[in-house]
Design a protein around this motif. Structure first.
Motif, PDB file in Angstrom:
ATOM      1  N   LEU A 138       1.875  -3.161  10.668  1.00 59.24           N
ATOM      2  CA  LEU A 138       2.633  -2.717   9.507  1.00 59.24           C
ATOM      3  C   LEU A 138       4.028  -2.237   9.906  1.00 59.24           C
ATOM      4  O   LEU A 138       5.018  -2.529   9.220  1.00 59.24           O
ATOM      5  CB  LEU A 138       1.870  -1.598   8.789  1.00 59.24           C
ATOM      6  CG  LEU A 138       2.434  -1.131   7.448  1.00 59.24           C
ATOM      7  CD1 LEU A 138       2.597  -2.297   6.484  1.00 59.24           C
ATOM      8  CD2 LEU A 138       1.553  -0.058   6.845  1.00 59.24           C
ATOM      9  N   GLY A 151      -1.615  -8.906   8.209  1.00 60.01           N
ATOM     10  CA  GLY A 151      -2.212  -7.661   7.741  1.00 60.01           C
ATOM     11  C   GLY A 151      -2.912  -7.819   6.413  1.00 60.01           C
ATOM     12  O   GLY A 151      -3.983  -7.234   6.176  1.00 60.01           O
ATOM     13  N   ALA A 152      -2.323  -8.594   5.514  1.00 56.51           N
ATOM     14  CA  ALA A 152      -2.961  -8.843   4.225  1.00 56.51           C
ATOM     15  C   ALA A 152      -4.282  -9.576   4.412  1.00 56.51           C
ATOM     16  O   ALA A 152      -5.288  -9.266   3.756  1.00 56.51           O
ATOM     17  CB  ALA A 152      -2.016  -9.642   3.323  1.00 56.51           C
ATOM     18  N   TRP A 286      -0.844  -5.261   0.922  1.00 61.66           N
ATOM     19  CA  TRP A 286      -2.000  -4.928   1.756  1.00 61.66           C
ATOM     20  C   TRP A 286      -3.052  -4.187   0.934  1.00 61.66           C
ATOM     21  O   TRP A 286      -4.251  -4.466   1.055  1.00 61.66           O
ATOM     22  CB  TRP A 286      -1.564  -4.082   2.947  1.00 61.66           C
ATOM     23  CG  TRP A 286      -0.890  -4.853   4.042  1.00 61.66           C
ATOM     24  CD1 TRP A 286      -0.204  -6.023   3.916  1.00 61.66           C
ATOM     25  CD2 TRP A 286      -0.828  -4.505   5.422  1.00 61.66           C
ATOM     26  NE1 TRP A 286       0.286  -6.422   5.143  1.00 61.66           N
ATOM     27  CE2 TRP A 286      -0.085  -5.512   6.081  1.00 61.66           C
ATOM     28  CE3 TRP A 286      -1.305  -3.432   6.160  1.00 61.66           C
ATOM     29  CZ2 TRP A 286       0.174  -5.471   7.449  1.00 61.66           C
ATOM     30  CZ3 TRP A 286      -1.059  -3.386   7.528  1.00 61.66           C
ATOM     31  CH2 TRP A 286      -0.332  -4.400   8.167  1.00 61.66           C
TER      32      TRP A 286
END
Length: 364
Positions: A138, A151-152, A286
């Motif tokens: 992040l 990250g998603a 996210w």
């Protein structure tokens, strides 16, 4: 806590011997790459190799071992002199057994396999979970778009993994007396307003608004299940190549209402909004991915978790700005004052999306 006995390690050979003891292996077969204290300095964490496998080891130093709640709810008073503790042997057994439980409940997905433990050596060893911490991903997402995408994907899987654990271990329902809890939180907040009045009063206002929106409904039911206990970004690792998620660190696992894990993850994401260098859109995507992976959730639980997470930004993170000098020294205190002077207002209104009249309703 006054009777705590801390182990002092005698260098890398001592570390190798303890890991070998946990593995029932020869000391010469263990290779240590690096080791060092964890953030609480209550344990030493090590990485290395054994019989061709990458390993991660944790040597517990403190006995009894402190287990403070990582994400304290606002109605839970915190006293440094009364932190919960476990005997070190109990803590080792707890982490070992919780790892096995999580492996079983998740169908073997995303949990590092435990390799060995030793009560005498105060050591637990797992297969090393490779990948990038989602905290690091992040923080780099502004410069590397691939980190934002990864990250998603990771949080989509993390939500699905957590839902699977919760459903597989559910033990009935627990009634949450929301009005009583929030009123307790507001009362504690008012007691602390002498030192952090602006931030504490904003936290109270957020919780009061949530109560007002609920109307006459004072309580709701939440499933009770095995929770991770520290389900935050630093305990989620992601391998982009194989799209593999790893969930680590089960030292605070236990049976609780499931909102505890949801609150921990959402509160961690909301705290990242305080960093103006992290794109707000990435944090929002996210969070959306996590809820999509977790699946259908009652509107009551969703609203409760989001209100708690936003309130925590004020009663915990913003309040810590006022003590940063004591904790981090003169430079830390100056940085905190600059943040409060030049960034705080914009962070509250533009990143936390609070109305200007609420953000400026109390002067510091």
């Amino acid at each position: 806590m006054n009777n705590r006995s801390d182990t002092v390690l005698r260098g890398s050979n001592d570390v190798r011997e303890r890991i070998a003891c946990a593995l029932c292996a020869r000391t010469q077969s263990v290779i240590i790459d690096r080791y060092g204290y964890n953030t609480s300095r209550l344990a030493v964490c090590c990485s290395g190799k054994w019989e061709g496998k990458r390993l991660f080891a944790k040597i517990l130093l403190a006995d009894p071992y402190p287990i403070p709640p990582r994400f304290r709810a606002p109605w839970e008073p915190f006293h440094r002199t009364s932190v919960p503790v476990r005997a070190i042997t109990e803590q080792i057994d707890t982490e070992w057994n919780m790892t096995l439980n999580m492996l079983r409940l998740s169908g073997g997905r995303s949990v590092p396999v435990p390799l060995g433990r030793s009560l005498a050596a105060r050591t637990i060893v797992w297969e090393e979970a490779g990948g990038t911490s989602l905290v690091r991903a992040l923080k780099w997402s502004r410069l590397r778009g691939s980190m934002a995408t990864a990250g998603a994907e990771a949080l989509l899987k993390a939500g699905s993994w957590l839902r699977g654990v919760h459903e597989a271990s559910q033990q009935g329902m627990e009634v949450i007396e929301a009005r009583d809890l929030i009123q307790t939180a507001i009362g504690l907040s008012r007691q602390k307003q002498r030192n952090a009045g602006h931030y504490e009063s904003l936290a109270s206002k957020i919780l009061e608004d949530w109560l007002r929106e609920r109307g006459a409904t004072d309580s709701f039911k939440v499933p009770r299940a095995l929770t991770h206990g520290d389900f935050c970004l630093s305990n989620l690792l992601w391998k982009t190549g194989g799209k593999q998620l790893a969930v680590i660190d089960f030292e605070l696992s236990g049976f609780r209402p499931i909102y505890y894990d949801l609150f921990a993850l959402i509160a961690d994401l909301r705290a990242m909004l305080l960093n103006p260098l992290i794109p707000k859109s990435v944090i929002q995507s996210w969070e959306q991915s996590f809820w999509q992976g977790y699946g259908q959730t009652s509107t009551e639980i969703l609203a409760f978790v989001k209100a708690l997470a936003l309130a925590r930004v004020f009663y915990y993170h913003f309040s810590r700005l006022l003590t940063r000098r004591e904790r981090k020294g003169l430079i830390g205190g100056i940085n905190a004052q600059l943040y409060r002077t030049f960034l705080e207002g914009r962070i509250i209104t533009q990143r936390l999306d609070l109305p200007p009249e609420l953000a400026h309703s109390h002067q510091i």
